[in-house]
Design an enzyme around this catalytic site. Structure first.
Site, mmCIF file in Angstrom:
data_model
loop_
_atom_site.group_PDB
_atom_site.id
_atom_site.type_symbol
_atom_site.label_atom_id
_atom_site.label_comp_id
_atom_site.label_asym_id
_atom_site.label_seq_id
_atom_site.Cartn_x
_atom_site.Cartn_y
_atom_site.Cartn_z
ATOM 1 N N ALA A 1 0.799 -1.232 0.000
ATOM 2 C CA ALA A 1 0.000 0.000 0.000
ATOM 3 C C ALA A 1 0.832 1.283 0.000
ATOM 4 O O ALA A 1 0.276 2.361 0.230
ATOM 5 C CB ALA A 1 -1.005 0.016 1.161
ATOM 6 N N ALA A 2 2.130 1.175 -0.304
ATOM 7 C CA ALA A 2 2.940 2.407 -0.445
ATOM 8 C C ALA A 2 2.344 3.271 -1.556
ATOM 9 O O ALA A 2 2.196 4.489 -1.414
ATOM 10 C CB ALA A 2 4.384 2.057 -0.764
ATOM 11 N N GLY A 3 2.007 2.618 -2.665
ATOM 12 C CA GLY A 3 1.405 3.349 -3.787
ATOM 13 C C GLY A 3 0.058 3.953 -3.397
ATOM 14 O O GLY A 3 -0.282 5.062 -3.819
ATOM 15 N N ASP A 4 -0.695 3.249 -2.572
ATOM 16 C CA ASP A 4 -2.001 3.772 -2.133
ATOM 17 C C ASP A 4 -1.819 4.999 -1.245
ATOM 18 O O ASP A 4 -2.543 5.992 -1.366
ATOM 19 C CB ASP A 4 -2.784 2.696 -1.371
ATOM 20 C CG ASP A 4 -3.089 1.490 -2.251
ATOM 21 O OD1 ASP A 4 -3.179 1.671 -3.485
ATOM 22 O OD2 ASP A 4 -3.214 0.384 -1.705
HETATM 23 P P1 ATP Z 1 2.971 -0.993 -3.693
HETATM 24 O O1 ATP Z 1 2.503 -1.857 -4.837
HETATM 25 O O2 ATP Z 1 4.040 -1.640 -2.852
HETATM 26 O O3 ATP Z 1 1.884 -0.393 -2.914
HETATM 27 P P2 ATP Z 1 3.758 0.699 -5.819
HETATM 28 O O4 ATP Z 1 4.584 -0.286 -6.617
HETATM 29 O O5 ATP Z 1 2.416 1.053 -6.313
HETATM 30 O O6 ATP Z 1 3.711 0.253 -4.324
HETATM 31 P P3 ATP Z 1 6.087 2.318 -5.447
HETATM 32 O O7 ATP Z 1 6.612 3.040 -6.614
HETATM 33 O O8 ATP Z 1 6.821 1.096 -5.015
HETATM 34 O O9 ATP Z 1 4.549 2.062 -5.704
HETATM 35 O O10 ATP Z 1 6.015 3.273 -4.179
HETATM 36 C C1 ATP Z 1 5.169 4.408 -4.124
HETATM 37 C C2 ATP Z 1 5.877 5.491 -3.336
HETATM 38 O O11 ATP Z 1 6.116 4.998 -2.004
HETATM 39 C C3 ATP Z 1 7.226 5.891 -3.879
HETATM 40 O O12 ATP Z 1 7.117 6.900 -4.879
HETATM 41 C C4 ATP Z 1 7.918 6.382 -2.621
HETATM 42 O O13 ATP Z 1 7.532 7.716 -2.336
HETATM 43 C C5 ATP Z 1 7.356 5.474 -1.530
HETATM 44 N N1 ATP Z 1 8.234 4.312 -1.290
HETATM 45 C C6 ATP Z 1 8.067 3.057 -1.743
HETATM 46 N N2 ATP Z 1 9.078 2.243 -1.324
HETATM 47 C C7 ATP Z 1 9.892 3.013 -0.580
HETATM 48 C C8 ATP Z 1 11.112 2.782 0.144
HETATM 49 N N3 ATP Z 1 11.686 1.561 0.184
HETATM 50 N N4 ATP Z 1 11.650 3.813 0.810
HETATM 51 C C9 ATP Z 1 11.076 5.047 0.800
HETATM 52 N N5 ATP Z 1 9.948 5.331 0.132
HETATM 53 C C10 ATP Z 1 9.346 4.338 -0.537
HETATM 54 O O1 RIB Z 2 -2.259 -1.941 -2.716
HETATM 55 C C1 RIB Z 2 -2.307 -2.803 -1.607
HETATM 56 C C2 RIB Z 2 -3.632 -3.500 -1.573
HETATM 57 O O2 RIB Z 2 -3.732 -4.385 -2.677
HETATM 58 C C3 RIB Z 2 -3.830 -4.393 -0.370
HETATM 59 O O3 RIB Z 2 -4.390 -3.704 0.716
HETATM 60 C C4 RIB Z 2 -4.697 -5.525 -0.888
HETATM 61 O O4 RIB Z 2 -5.982 -5.531 -0.336
HETATM 62 C C5 RIB Z 2 -4.745 -5.317 -2.405
HETATM 63 O O5 RIB Z 2 -5.923 -4.724 -2.793
#
Ligand code: ATP
Ligand code: RIB
Length: 301
Positions: free
Chosen positions: A250-253
């Site tokens: 959920a980093a992207g969220d």
């Molecule tokens: P996820 O699928 O894990 O929710 P995502 O692949 O959609 O994430 P990422 O590009 O991995 O998105 O991460 C989104 C944002 O989260 C990045 O732009 C950054 O700001 C932050 N982030 C993710 N990973 C890290 C990390 N290891 N350290 C610091 N910030 C991070």
């Molecule tokens: O982006 C993270 C989310 O992906 C999780 O909370 C899981 O429920 C899936 O929807």
């Protein structure tokens, strides 16, 4: 009062197990303690935005079971407007099975349940009630015809639409010109454009292709490297604070919810991205999806 953020998307309950390494196909690995917390890309983005003091309305469909009831109770506690969340007596609430490894990487399987039953017309009441300057934030964990409908209707009403195209899937051409902003990660950007995104040059080329497809603004999130912004005329990399990641679920969220808050407050895109990077970098230092979303004072500090 900041502008309204209308989030349309999924709500899941996440069942999480930490393991030293993710299991290979056919392999069983012994993990750590089981942990359950609310998730789903739509719900996570709504909660992230609400915790950061956004004015959030969430549109979703849950089952008439304990998971759906707990999820909606949680949204209310966060101050989210739940008027347009529907209950489906025939399908269970969404569930996600998640493994997280020692480096904080994850693999996720989603059983969409009621999320897959959110029909295009069922989003009309929320869209009709949206404030004239509302931001609409949508992802791809609900049916694609519903996503296409929301984006078309919102654009017709002159609302700015942010599409977080996750999980990755091909999208119809007619959708792109209606987007104010698209926020893929590297994998999603590659799937949408056919251009490999593993460095800034790849990000730049993928962003240009998305502009050519009709999108006004592009942000490609780059994990620990931050996020790449392209407005068509300008581009820049915005760094994220370095942290030790425990769980990137959920980093992207978190990034998208925070971004919507900053944009709804009228912040320019580069400032909004810096704010979103700060919020997302905090979220990866904690376990869970909604459990990891920071509050405004934590991001300001
Ligand atoms: P996820 O699928 O894990 O929710 P995502 O692949 O959609 O994430 P990422 O590009 O991995 O998105 O991460 C989104 C944002 O989260 C990045 O732009 C950054 O700001 C932050 N982030 C993710 N990973 C890290 C990390 N290891 N350290 C610091 N910030 C991070
Ligand atoms: O982006 C993270 C989310 O992906 C999780 O909370 C899981 O429920 C899936 O929807």
């Amino acid at each position: 009062m900041p502008g309204q953020i209308l989030v349309v998307g999924s709500s899941n309950t996440d069942m999480v197990v930490q393991t030293t390494k993710l299991p290979a196909p056919g392999e069983t690995v012994l993990g750590g303690t089981f942990f359950m917390n609310p998730g789903g890309k739509g719900a996570n983005q709504a909660v992230a935005a609400a915790r950061l003091t956004g004015n959030v309305t969430f549109v979703a469909k849950v089952g008439t079971d304990i998971f759906g009831e707990q999820a909606v109770a949680g949204f209310r506690q966060e101050g989210i407007n739940t008027t347009y969340i529907q209950s489906d007596p025939d399908h269970p609430s969404g569930v996600a099975l998640i493994n997280v490894d020692a480096a904080g990487e994850n693999c996720i399987t989603v059983a969409p349940g009621a999320n897959a039953q959110l029909r295009p017309a069922e989003t009309n009441p929320a869209l009709a009630s949206a404030e004239t300057d509302a931001l609409v934030l949508v992802q791809l964990e609900i049916p694609l015809d519903t996503v296409v409908h929301i984006i078309g209707e919102a654009a017709t009403r002159g609302l700015r639409v942010i599409l977080n195209p996750a999980p990755a899937q091909p999208l119809p051409d007619e959708l792109f010109p209606n987007l104010f902003l698209i926020t893929p990660n590297e994998t999603e950007a590659e799937l949408l454009t056919g251009i490999r995104v593993d460095d800034l040059s790849g990000a730049g080329q993928a962003a240009q292709k998305l502009h050519a497809m009709g999108v006004s603004n592009v942000i490609i999130t780059l994990g620990s490297k931050g996020a790449y912004l392209s407005t068509g005329t300008q581009s820049q990399l915005i760094a994220t604070p370095p942290v030790k990641a425990v769980d990137t679920t959920a980093a992207g969220d978190c990034f998208n919810g925070a971004l919507a808050v900053a944009l709804a407050e009228g912040q320019p895109l580069p400032d909004a991205i810096a704010f979103a990077c700060k919020a997302a970098s905090i979220s990866v230092t904690r376990m869970g999806a909604q459990a990891s979303m920071p509050r405004r004072n934590e991001v300001n500090e």
